[in-house]
Design an enzyme around this catalytic site. Sequence first.
Site, PDB file in Angstrom:
ATOM      1  N   CYS A   1     -15.588  -5.617 -12.596  1.00  0.00           N
ATOM      2  CA  CYS A   1     -14.234  -5.055 -12.564  1.00  0.00           C
ATOM      3  C   CYS A   1     -13.719  -4.450 -13.885  1.00  0.00           C
ATOM      4  O   CYS A   1     -12.909  -3.527 -13.846  1.00  0.00           O
ATOM      5  CB  CYS A   1     -13.228  -6.065 -12.011  1.00  0.00           C
ATOM      6  SG  CYS A   1     -13.179  -7.634 -12.895  1.00  0.00           S
TER       7      CYS A   1
ATOM      8  N   ARG B   1     -27.506  -9.227 -16.053  1.00  0.00           N
ATOM      9  CA  ARG B   1     -27.279 -10.303 -17.019  1.00  0.00           C
ATOM     10  C   ARG B   1     -28.623 -10.800 -17.499  1.00  0.00           C
ATOM     11  O   ARG B   1     -29.519 -11.020 -16.678  1.00  0.00           O
ATOM     12  CB  ARG B   1     -26.532 -11.470 -16.370  1.00  0.00           C
ATOM     13  CG  ARG B   1     -25.140 -11.082 -15.994  1.00  0.00           C
ATOM     14  CD  ARG B   1     -24.349 -12.231 -15.417  1.00  0.00           C
ATOM     15  NE  ARG B   1     -23.067 -11.680 -14.974  1.00  0.00           N
ATOM     16  CZ  ARG B   1     -22.047 -12.401 -14.532  1.00  0.00           C
ATOM     17  NH1 ARG B   1     -22.150 -13.695 -14.451  1.00  0.00           N
ATOM     18  NH2 ARG B   1     -20.930 -11.814 -14.158  1.00  0.00           N
TER      19      ARG B   1
ATOM     20  N   GLU C   1     -30.753 -13.489 -18.110  1.00  0.00           N
ATOM     21  CA  GLU C   1     -30.660 -14.893 -17.717  1.00  0.00           C
ATOM     22  C   GLU C   1     -31.652 -15.788 -18.444  1.00  0.00           C
ATOM     23  O   GLU C   1     -31.688 -16.981 -18.235  1.00  0.00           O
ATOM     24  CB  GLU C   1     -30.849 -15.039 -16.199  1.00  0.00           C
ATOM     25  CG  GLU C   1     -29.662 -14.529 -15.405  1.00  0.00           C
ATOM     26  CD  GLU C   1     -28.419 -15.412 -15.503  1.00  0.00           C
ATOM     27  OE1 GLU C   1     -28.467 -16.449 -16.184  1.00  0.00           O
ATOM     28  OE2 GLU C   1     -27.389 -15.047 -14.899  1.00  0.00           O
TER      29      GLU C   1
ATOM     30  N   ARG D   1     -30.942 -16.608  -9.048  1.00  0.00           N
ATOM     31  CA  ARG D   1     -30.532 -16.294 -10.421  1.00  0.00           C
ATOM     32  C   ARG D   1     -31.386 -15.147 -10.918  1.00  0.00           C
ATOM     33  O   ARG D   1     -32.580 -15.283 -11.083  1.00  0.00           O
ATOM     34  CB  ARG D   1     -30.679 -17.521 -11.317  1.00  0.00           C
ATOM     35  CG  ARG D   1     -30.040 -17.351 -12.674  1.00  0.00           C
ATOM     36  CD  ARG D   1     -29.961 -18.675 -13.421  1.00  0.00           C
ATOM     37  NE  ARG D   1     -29.015 -19.591 -12.780  1.00  0.00           N
ATOM     38  CZ  ARG D   1     -27.701 -19.560 -12.937  1.00  0.00           C
ATOM     39  NH1 ARG D   1     -27.154 -18.637 -13.701  1.00  0.00           N
ATOM     40  NH2 ARG D   1     -26.929 -20.420 -12.340  1.00  0.00           N
TER      41      ARG D   1
ATOM     42  N   GLU E   1     -17.413  -6.020  -5.403  1.00  0.00           N
ATOM     43  CA  GLU E   1     -16.314  -6.528  -6.235  1.00  0.00           C
ATOM     44  C   GLU E   1     -15.006  -6.134  -5.574  1.00  0.00           C
ATOM     45  O   GLU E   1     -14.732  -4.958  -5.328  1.00  0.00           O
ATOM     46  CB  GLU E   1     -16.414  -5.957  -7.648  1.00  0.00           C
ATOM     47  CG  GLU E   1     -15.284  -6.358  -8.569  1.00  0.00           C
ATOM     48  CD  GLU E   1     -15.443  -7.742  -9.225  1.00  0.00           C
ATOM     49  OE1 GLU E   1     -16.357  -8.495  -8.832  1.00  0.00           O
ATOM     50  OE2 GLU E   1     -14.623  -8.060 -10.101  1.00  0.00           O
TER      51      GLU E   1
ATOM     52  N   ASP F   1     -14.520 -21.235  -7.295  1.00  0.00           N
ATOM     53  CA  ASP F   1     -15.923 -20.949  -7.002  1.00  0.00           C
ATOM     54  C   ASP F   1     -16.226 -21.407  -5.590  1.00  0.00           C
ATOM     55  O   ASP F   1     -15.746 -22.464  -5.152  1.00  0.00           O
ATOM     56  CB  ASP F   1     -16.836 -21.720  -7.956  1.00  0.00           C
ATOM     57  CG  ASP F   1     -17.197 -20.906  -9.191  1.00  0.00           C
ATOM     58  OD1 ASP F   1     -16.783 -19.731  -9.284  1.00  0.00           O
ATOM     59  OD2 ASP F   1     -17.891 -21.465 -10.062  1.00  0.00           O
TER      60      ASP F   1
ATOM     61  N   GLU G   1     -23.385 -21.657  -6.594  1.00  0.00           N
ATOM     62  CA  GLU G   1     -22.176 -20.845  -6.535  1.00  0.00           C
ATOM     63  C   GLU G   1     -22.557 -19.501  -5.950  1.00  0.00           C
ATOM     64  O   GLU G   1     -23.467 -18.850  -6.439  1.00  0.00           O
ATOM     65  CB  GLU G   1     -21.621 -20.671  -7.957  1.00  0.00           C
ATOM     66  CG  GLU G   1     -20.371 -19.850  -8.003  1.00  0.00           C
ATOM     67  CD  GLU G   1     -20.311 -18.941  -9.224  1.00  0.00           C
ATOM     68  OE1 GLU G   1     -20.785 -19.320 -10.295  1.00  0.00           O
ATOM     69  OE2 GLU G   1     -19.793 -17.810  -9.057  1.00  0.00           O
TER      70      GLU G   1
ATOM     71  N   ASN H   1     -16.826 -15.971  -5.958  1.00  0.00           N
ATOM     72  CA  ASN H   1     -15.606 -16.555  -6.512  1.00  0.00           C
ATOM     73  C   ASN H   1     -14.381 -15.755  -6.067  1.00  0.00           C
ATOM     74  O   ASN H   1     -14.500 -14.637  -5.569  1.00  0.00           O
ATOM     75  CB  ASN H   1     -15.674 -16.668  -8.040  1.00  0.00           C
ATOM     76  CG  ASN H   1     -15.887 -15.327  -8.724  1.00  0.00           C
ATOM     77  OD1 ASN H   1     -15.606 -14.264  -8.176  1.00  0.00           O
ATOM     78  ND2 ASN H   1     -16.395 -15.365  -9.939  1.00  0.00           N
TER      79      ASN H   1
ATOM     80  N   CYS I   1      -9.513 -10.788  -8.709  1.00  0.00           N
ATOM     81  CA  CYS I   1     -10.760 -10.194  -8.252  1.00  0.00           C
ATOM     82  C   CYS I   1     -11.631 -11.253  -7.606  1.00  0.00           C
ATOM     83  O   CYS I   1     -11.419 -12.446  -7.792  1.00  0.00           O
ATOM     84  CB  CYS I   1     -11.494  -9.488  -9.379  1.00  0.00           C
ATOM     85  SG  CYS I   1     -12.204 -10.584 -10.603  1.00  0.00           S
TER      86      CYS I   1
ATOM     87  N   ARG J   1     -26.759 -13.898  -3.525  1.00  0.00           N
ATOM     88  CA  ARG J   1     -26.316 -15.293  -3.425  1.00  0.00           C
ATOM     89  C   ARG J   1     -25.976 -15.658  -1.976  1.00  0.00           C
ATOM     90  O   ARG J   1     -26.313 -16.742  -1.517  1.00  0.00           O
ATOM     91  CB  ARG J   1     -25.104 -15.537  -4.331  1.00  0.00           C
ATOM     92  CG  ARG J   1     -25.420 -15.458  -5.815  1.00  0.00           C
ATOM     93  CD  ARG J   1     -26.096 -16.724  -6.278  1.00  0.00           C
ATOM     94  NE  ARG J   1     -26.532 -16.666  -7.655  1.00  0.00           N
ATOM     95  CZ  ARG J   1     -25.861 -17.176  -8.695  1.00  0.00           C
ATOM     96  NH1 ARG J   1     -24.705 -17.776  -8.500  1.00  0.00           N
ATOM     97  NH2 ARG J   1     -26.344 -17.113  -9.913  1.00  0.00           N
TER      98      ARG J   1
HETATM   99  N1  SER Z   1     -15.524 -10.122 -12.179  1.00  0.00           N
HETATM  100  C1  SER Z   1     -15.741 -11.440 -11.672  1.00  0.00           C
HETATM  101  C2  SER Z   1     -16.936 -12.098 -12.296  1.00  0.00           C
HETATM  102  O1  SER Z   1     -17.679 -11.475 -13.027  1.00  0.00           O
HETATM  103  C3  SER Z   1     -15.886 -11.397 -10.171  1.00  0.00           C
HETATM  104  O2  SER Z   1     -16.999 -10.655  -9.812  1.00  0.00           O
HETATM  105  O3  SER Z   1     -17.160 -13.245 -12.037  1.00  0.00           O
HETATM  106 ZN    ZN Z   2     -13.845  -9.139 -11.414  1.00  0.00          ZN
END
Ligand code: SER
Ligand code: ZN
Length: 499
Positions: free
Chosen positions: A306, A336, A338, A347, A355, A416, A429, A432, A458, A465
């Site tokens: 976001c 990411r 990881e 993961r 989003e 979560d 998780e 969220n 958001c 997941r």
């Molecule tokens: N922006 C939030 C996050 O990175 C929801 O996607 O967790």
């Molecule tokens: Zn977000």
Amino acid sequence: MEFELKAVLKCSSSLSGAASPSEITEFVTYCNADLLKRGAPPGCGAEIAGWNVAEDKIELKIVSDRFVRAHDALLRLKKELGKLLGKHRIGIRGVEIEDYKIALDWEAEEGLKIRKLPFVREIKQEEGRLELLLDVDESMLDKRIPDRLIRLLEDKRDAVRWKGKSEHWELLFESEQRQFHFDKDPTEEMLKRGWLQHAAGRGQYVYGPQITKIFRAFEKILLDELCTPLGYKEMIFPKFVAWDVWKKSGHAKGIYPEAYYVCTPKTRDPEYWEDVMDYFKVTNEVPVDMIMGKIENVGGMCYAQCPPFWVFLQGKIMPDEILPIMVFDRSGTSHRYESGGLHGIERLDEFHRVEILWMGTKQQAIEHSKVLQEKYRHIFNDILDIAWREAWVTPWFMAQEGKAGLAEIKEAGTIDYEAVLPYSGKWLEFQNVSVNGDKYPKGFSVKLQSGEDLWSGCSGVGLERWAAVFLAQKGLDAENWPEKFRSVVGELPEVFRFL
Ligand code: SER
Ligand code: ZN
């Protein structure tokens, strides 16, 4: 807190003729009695502890407590002195900081070592005390670098304190038990069936037609059950994130160990790159070290999804009557690093997420989050038929800045969604829902016409997941899937066969 600052003010001409010594003495007396005490409790503030005039220079030693910090005292004093010298047509040309020592009361927190700090030449840590020798010039005092250093130390100490306690986690809701149809790791099973393959990058997969169709079914459910009925409109958010966005979102405080960095060539002149091309042509190896010298880092790949949206509203004022606003993005990957944490599609370094983003007045933002929570409950209970729970956790926007613990505020924060993986017994998780308060509108200077605070929220729906959870509980055979889900996903395509 004790501050000791030695500075030299350089003037435009010699002070001996113009400003008489008694005038400077008077000024120092005035500083110590009044100017450098203003705003401080009685007996506190800063003081000129020593001074000397030599030709066109005034040497000063300022000591203080935390009330009028020595660097503030210096800036305050410089302004007043400038007025005084101005009467003699003398200007202050520059300020040289010879020495700046800050001492703090410091109970060494277990596990916290302060070895290096920016703009600090030397750090001495003794029983109950931390002493910093700063390496700063006047412009850094203007930018309040000393105050920020003190703040940084306090943040580091808080972070260690929080680490000692367990991450905040509070159960809000737990679904009924469900019948599980599978006790294996779904990624392993999908690899066996050829539904996906490891890609060339770490934590990255090539998804085959079957699992892709499952992902698209999840998206369809999300759109049909939640986005469309709630009036969400689709947008496309950038997937390369420039530093300027992460400065405003707070990610620049902590994202470094997990970012996927993006670089551009220093020039697109092919001649500049010829040695790299030649090297590859003769060795068939990509000379990564050579490349590193020819590129420039400009940001990173999408991480939280976001933040880059907010550039759309940056600096704008909106009429209140268009609120609430609901938009979503599903235009690309998130990345990411990881490290050791990789595990199947649970993961990943590269993953896919829808989003969901909403904004409104404080009340609208909080109310909307409740509506979303209802919709999600319906999807997980009645369509996916999974065992899951909701927990109140450290807000993602704090966690991603490297801050631990629970936000003091109860109105803003993160829920979560977690589901149990029967093959390991662990909870994962899988999405969220967060009310982010006014953090993003503030960070990107977005305002409402009425002057009321704009709030936002958001919700990140991770497709991998959702799949990890659903397939771990229900297995890969469609006959064990709930009827409603089967009718959305339809037949899974069989395309490839290998010999
Ligand atoms: N922006 C939030 C996050 O990175 C929801 O996607 O967790
Ligand atoms: Zn977000």
